[in-house]
Structures are given as structure tokens and as C-alpha cells.
Scaffold this active site. Structure first.
Site, PDB file in Angstrom:
ATOM      1  N   LYS A   9     -10.505   5.942   7.546  1.00  0.00           N
ATOM      2  CA  LYS A   9      -9.275   5.685   6.785  1.00  0.00           C
ATOM      3  C   LYS A   9      -8.433   6.948   6.832  1.00  0.00           C
ATOM      4  O   LYS A   9      -8.948   8.059   6.991  1.00  0.00           O
ATOM      5  CB  LYS A   9      -9.597   5.348   5.333  1.00  0.00           C
TER       6      LYS A   9
HETATM    7  P1  NAD Z   1       1.799  -3.141   0.918  1.00  0.00           P
HETATM    8  O1  NAD Z   1       2.334  -1.781   0.837  1.00  0.00           O
HETATM    9  O2  NAD Z   1       2.286  -4.064   1.959  1.00  0.00           O
HETATM   10  O3  NAD Z   1       1.953  -3.890  -0.499  1.00  0.00           O
HETATM   11  C1  NAD Z   1       1.492  -3.333  -1.693  1.00  0.00           C
HETATM   12  C2  NAD Z   1       1.980  -4.214  -2.831  1.00  0.00           C
HETATM   13  O4  NAD Z   1       1.416  -3.724  -4.048  1.00  0.00           O
HETATM   14  C3  NAD Z   1       3.495  -4.200  -3.032  1.00  0.00           C
HETATM   15  O5  NAD Z   1       3.924  -5.492  -3.409  1.00  0.00           O
HETATM   16  C4  NAD Z   1       3.696  -3.239  -4.186  1.00  0.00           C
HETATM   17  O6  NAD Z   1       4.865  -3.490  -4.928  1.00  0.00           O
HETATM   18  C5  NAD Z   1       2.447  -3.523  -4.996  1.00  0.00           C
HETATM   19  N1  NAD Z   1       2.067  -2.421  -5.870  1.00  0.00           N
HETATM   20  C6  NAD Z   1       1.972  -1.108  -5.569  1.00  0.00           C
HETATM   21  N2  NAD Z   1       1.619  -0.413  -6.651  1.00  0.00           N
HETATM   22  C7  NAD Z   1       1.493  -1.300  -7.654  1.00  0.00           C
HETATM   23  C8  NAD Z   1       1.154  -1.194  -9.011  1.00  0.00           C
HETATM   24  N3  NAD Z   1       0.885  -0.016  -9.552  1.00  0.00           N
HETATM   25  N4  NAD Z   1       1.126  -2.323  -9.758  1.00  0.00           N
HETATM   26  C9  NAD Z   1       1.422  -3.527  -9.214  1.00  0.00           C
HETATM   27  N5  NAD Z   1       1.740  -3.695  -7.930  1.00  0.00           N
HETATM   28  C10 NAD Z   1       1.775  -2.595  -7.151  1.00  0.00           C
HETATM   29  O7  NAD Z   1       0.190  -2.942   1.034  1.00  0.00           O
HETATM   30  P2  NAD Z   1      -0.865  -3.974   1.615  1.00  0.00           P
HETATM   31  O8  NAD Z   1      -1.044  -3.687   3.059  1.00  0.00           O
HETATM   32  O9  NAD Z   1      -0.522  -5.345   1.180  1.00  0.00           O
HETATM   33  O10 NAD Z   1      -2.196  -3.488   0.895  1.00  0.00           O
HETATM   34  C11 NAD Z   1      -2.541  -3.900  -0.426  1.00  0.00           C
HETATM   35  C12 NAD Z   1      -4.032  -3.684  -0.644  1.00  0.00           C
HETATM   36  O11 NAD Z   1      -4.774  -4.415   0.338  1.00  0.00           O
HETATM   37  C13 NAD Z   1      -4.505  -2.237  -0.527  1.00  0.00           C
HETATM   38  O12 NAD Z   1      -5.600  -2.046  -1.388  1.00  0.00           O
HETATM   39  C14 NAD Z   1      -4.987  -2.166   0.913  1.00  0.00           C
HETATM   40  O13 NAD Z   1      -5.918  -1.112   1.109  1.00  0.00           O
HETATM   41  C15 NAD Z   1      -5.640  -3.521   1.027  1.00  0.00           C
HETATM   42  N6  NAD Z   1      -5.813  -3.990   2.403  1.00  0.00           N
HETATM   43  C16 NAD Z   1      -4.765  -4.060   3.265  1.00  0.00           C
HETATM   44  C17 NAD Z   1      -4.979  -4.542   4.550  1.00  0.00           C
HETATM   45  C18 NAD Z   1      -3.851  -4.728   5.535  1.00  0.00           C
HETATM   46  O14 NAD Z   1      -4.092  -5.296   6.608  1.00  0.00           O
HETATM   47  N7  NAD Z   1      -2.633  -4.323   5.234  1.00  0.00           N
HETATM   48  C19 NAD Z   1      -6.275  -4.905   4.961  1.00  0.00           C
HETATM   49  C20 NAD Z   1      -7.308  -4.843   4.047  1.00  0.00           C
HETATM   50  C21 NAD Z   1      -7.081  -4.392   2.768  1.00  0.00           C
END
Ligand code: NAD
Length: 443
Positions: free
Chosen positions: A133
Site C-alpha cells: 500500500k
Molecule cells: P474515494 O476517494 O473514491 O471515495 C471516498 C468517499 O468517502 C467519498 O465519497 C468521500 O466523500 C467519503 N468520505 C471521506 N471521508 C469521509 C468521512 N470522514 N465521512 C464520511 N465520508 C467520507 O475512495 P474509494 O476508492 O471509494 O475508497 C473508499 C474505501 O474503500 C477506502 O477504505 C479504500 O481503501 C477502500 N477500497 C477501495 C478500493 C478501490 O478500488 N478504490 C478497493 C478496495 C478498498
């Protein structure tokens, strides 16, 4: 104690902020919440590892962690410095694999935890990868597009000697996307003097990305929810779903749930929360979020206070934002019957046991959000052969792999009479430690 008092968006990250990189050992970094959470999850699996237990310490420390300075010239001519990280938690089963996030509260200890979760996740779903990561401690909303590109390119160059197509393959995570991956790929390619498409996944299709990757994590969240609610004797149709985080993962999950006939009754993002008893129009909300960057002021649903989101009447709760969001207070307050972890590490250990005591099933992150890395694996395979698959093939293979993993975790859950999370950790830890044992140590 009121819910409002106990819910802090990123408690763990605030606790980490005081740690000074370069002055503390891995053990000292272990004071931070996310890493401690990860360690406690491994500890719970340890009694089930038999003779492999002698290798378990392997999982309790990262193989390699790099902290880099990322200086950029701002548009006003000043120089700004940001801290960057790349962690290889474990490479026993293959190259390190895991995303890169840009976030103002990112710390080395958080990235260590996220890398550890990738090691377990990749093993649970049977991918030939270890766990890695990366992050840059920056609020990207405060950078212009040109500054963001400079930051991405400089970070890539700083970590160029530890990433590579058979070494460590980054992908998008919080606040990063296909464009950021394109810049990373280009910067890395310049250091090699040749195109190296497979060094990152989650790229634009034109640069060797895979169809289906963008929505794969959210689609996978839905598939895991459908498979395991089915085993619990429930139909996904008409289930009421509340989703925290409406970014890449949360919005794609919302669309998948809605397509299957579930009702997405509430969403929350960093700006606020929205509720609609009859189910939100998630396609319209996705378009609005894309245009405006927020779920608010969409004209869809009723806006509520952020903390009220956790009290909404729902069957399925999907945290898809950051770590540590399901606190003990949330676990006590929610009326959901199933929590599906779209985010990594969203549930604190205390909250996890409260949910278990209340009979609420948790589908753990290392299974529920594995769809993204599964299709990243497909992208990496396609890049290796420069032969690209059709969307139906990607979807079919994703569904198959995730369904098989759900089945294995469910069977382990029944066999050992443990939670789904513990069952996933028993499987994942065993697979990593078997590889470790077979490879042996350099003596
Ligand atoms: P992103 O940046 O696309 O979206 C994040 C979302 O969370 C946004 O809507 C933002 O407004 C919201 N957010 C941020 N801080 C917040 C808070 N304090 N309270 C409420 N909402 C909040 O990110 P993502 O890629 O969707 O990732 C989200 C989660 O999923 C993370 O934990 C990431 O590690 C995990 N994840 C992502 C992927 C991927 O393929 N992108 C894969 C596996 C896991």
C-alpha cells in the site's frame, strides 16, 4: 454518551499524526489504531494455524517500508513538501499489490495496516500477490490539477526503485483514480525508457486498463453481500441499504444494489448525509456527485445531520469511506442486520465484538472489497499478454472468483464456529504462511 460525542470521522488518523517518521521503529509505530486493529485480527486467527503458528510473526511486521519526501513547486512559485509512503507488507505469495491514497491524515502506521489487509485479502481470494500500500499525506482538494500531476510524478519517481511489474503494482485508492494511475505509469516508464503498462492497475482503458475495473470494488461489495445474505436465508431484493462514502466504491456498490432491487435508503459522504425512505435514485445521485463533488444539494432525498446517518432504519450497512468509522457507539446504535465492509478497516475491534454480541453479521473487508484487486489482477494478466478481454468475460470471472471465496469463508465459518472475519483470517493467514514455510529462510 451521545452518538455525536463519540463519532469522530478519523479518530485513528488524528492519533497517528504525532508520530515522527524516521525516529521510531515498526514496534513504536504499532501504537497507532489501524495497525493495532490489524494485529488483533491476526492474533484471533493464530490459535487455528497449527504448526504454521511458528511463522505468524511474519504477518506482524511489514517486510519493507519506505518513507519519502515529495517536494513540488506550487503554482505560485513556492516549494511545498509532502510525506509519501510505500509499504510492502508481505511478498511470500507474489509481488506486493495495493492502492495509493492521497489524504491529509495518512501516516506510515495507517499504510502498514492497509498493506497488511492487502496481504490477507489477496490470499483469501487466491490471487498470486502479496500485500502492499502507499500514500501521500496531502489534501488533494487543495492542489490544482497541474500541482496534483507534479505531486504524483514526483512521488512515483521517489518510489520507483521499489515498484515494478513483478515487484509491486500500485492501484487507485482514496482520492486517486485512473488519471493518477496514468501519470504514475508514464513517470515510471520514463525511468525505464520503455512502456511498462503493468506497473499500475486501474489505468484508463486506452493505456492498458481493464474494462470493468472502475466499478469492480463496488460490484464486488454487492456480490459478497448477495452471496452471504443468501446463505443467511435472505433475498437481496427489497433489502434497505445505507452506504457511507459515495466515491469509487460506495457509488458503484449503490448502483449494483439498486440494479438488483435493493433500496438504497441513505448515503453519507464527507460533506453530509441524505436519506430517502423509498430508495434514492442512485444513478441520478452518481451523476450529481460527478458534477458537483458532493451528495448534497442534489434535490434527491432529505438532507440529515452526518451522525443521524447511523440511526437510519436499514437492513444492510455499507461503510465505504475510511478506517475506524464503525465505533462502539455506532455498533450499539445501528439497527442494521448485516455490515458489509466496502472500506478497509472500517470497524474498530470494540465495535466488532459489540456487533457480534448483537447478532449482527459482518462481511469483512478482506472479502467484501476484494473485487477491485481481483479485476486489477485481471488487468495485470491482460497487460502481460497485451490481449484484452470483453466486459462480460471480466464480470463472469470476477463473479466466479468472489463467489468461490465467499463459499470458502462460509465453510470455514461453519467448521470453526467463528465469525466471517476470523474465518477469512484463518484461511488467509494459512495460505500466506504455507508459502512462507515452503520458501524457507535464507540460512
Ligand atoms: P474515494 O476517494 O473514491 O471515495 C471516498 C468517499 O468517502 C467519498 O465519497 C468521500 O466523500 C467519503 N468520505 C471521506 N471521508 C469521509 C468521512 N470522514 N465521512 C464520511 N465520508 C467520507 O475512495 P474509494 O476508492 O471509494 O475508497 C473508499 C474505501 O474503500 C477506502 O477504505 C479504500 O481503501 C477502500 N477500497 C477501495 C478500493 C478501490 O478500488 N478504490 C478497493 C478496495 C478498498
Amino acid at each position: 454518551m451521545t452518538l455525536r460525542a463519540e463519532i469522530s470521522p478519523i479518530e485513528s488518523a488524528t492519533a497517528c499524526a504525532a508520530l515522527a517518521p524516521g525516529q521510531l521503529s515498526f514496534v513504536d509505530y504499532a501504537r497507532a489504531d489501524a495497525w493495532l486493529n490489524y494485529l488483533s485480527q491476526v492474533d484471533r486467527a493464530a490459535p487455528f494455524l497449527g504448526s504454521l503458528g511458528r511463522w505468524v510473526e511474519t504477518l506482524k511486521r511489514p517486510k519493507r517500508a519506505v518513507v519519502v519526501d515529495v517536494p513540488i513547486q506550487r503554482d505560485d512559485g513556492t516549494i511545498a513538501h509532502f510525506e509519501g509512503y510505500r509499504v510492502h507488507h508481505n511478498t511470500s505469495r507474489g509481488p506486493a499489490k495495493g492502492g495509493v491514497r492521497f489524504h491529509q491524515d495518512a501516516t506510515l502506521s495507517e499504510v502498514m495496516a492497509l498493506a497488511g489487509w492487502m496481504t490477507i485479502k489477496n490470499a483469501v481470494v487466491g490471487l498470486p500477490f502479496g500485500g502492499g500500500k502507499g500514500a501521500v499525506r496531502v489534501d488533494p482538494a487543495k492542489l490544482s490539477r497541474v500541482e496534483l500531476e507534479r505531486l504524483t510524478r514526483r512521488y512515483t519517481i521517489e518510489i520507483a526503485n521499489v515498484i515494478g511489474v513483478d515487484k509491486d503494482i500500485p492501484a487507485p485508492d482514496v482520492n486517486t483514480n485512473a488519471q493518477v494511475m496514468a501519470w504514475m505509469m508514464d513517470a515510471y516508464a520514463l525511468t525505464k525508457g520503455q512502456v511498462v503498462s503493468g506497473v499500475v492497475t486501474g489505468k484508463p482503458i486506452e493505456l492498458g486498463g481493464s474494462v470493468g475495473r472502475k466499478d469492480a470494488t463496488g460490484d464486488g461489495v454487492f456480490i459478497a453481500a448477495r452471496e452471504l445474505t443468501g446463505r443467511l436465508g435472505q433475498d437481496i431484493r427489497n433489502q434497505r441499504v445505507a452506504i457511507q462514502g459515495f466515491g469509487n466504491v460506495g457509488s458503484a456498490a449503490a448502483r449494483s444494489f439498486a440494479r438488483a432491487g435493493a433500496l438504497v435508503v441513505a448515503v453519507q459522504d464527507v460533506d453530509g448525509a441524505l436519506v430517502c425512505e423509498d430508495g434514492l435514485d442512485v444513478e441520478a445521485l452518481s451523476s450529481h456527485k460527478l458534477r458537483s463533488g458532493s451528495v448534497l444539494e442534489s434535490g434527491l432525498g432529505i438532507e440529515i445531520e452526518r451522525e443521524e446517518f447511523w440511526l437510519v432504519d436499514t437492513d444492510i450497512l455499507v461503510p465505504a469511506a475510511l478506517e475506524g468509522q464503525i465505533t462502539a457507539a455506532v455498533a450499539r446504535a445501528t439497527n442494521a442486520k448485516i455490515v458489509v465492509e466496502g472500506a478497509n478497516g472500517p470497524t474498530t475491534p470494540e465495535a466488532d465484538s459489540i456487533l457480534a454480541d448483537r447478532g449482527i453479521t459482518v462481511i469483512p473487508d478482506v472479502l467484501a472489497n476484494a473485487g477491485g484487486v481481483i479485476v486489477s489482477y485481471f488487468e495485470w494478466v491482460q497487460d502481460h499478454s497485451s490481449y484484452f478481454w470483453r466486459e462480460a468475460e471480466v464480470r463472469d470471472k470476477l463473479g466466479q472468483m468472489l463467489t468461490d471465496a465467499c463459499d470458502s469463508v462460509w465453510r470455514a465459518h461453519l467448521e470453526y464456529q467463528v465469525s466471517l472475519r476470523d474465518a477469512a483470517y484463518i484461511l488467509g493467514c494459512r495460505r500466506v504462511l504455507e508459502a512462507r514455510e515452503q520458501r524457507g529462510l535464507y540460512l
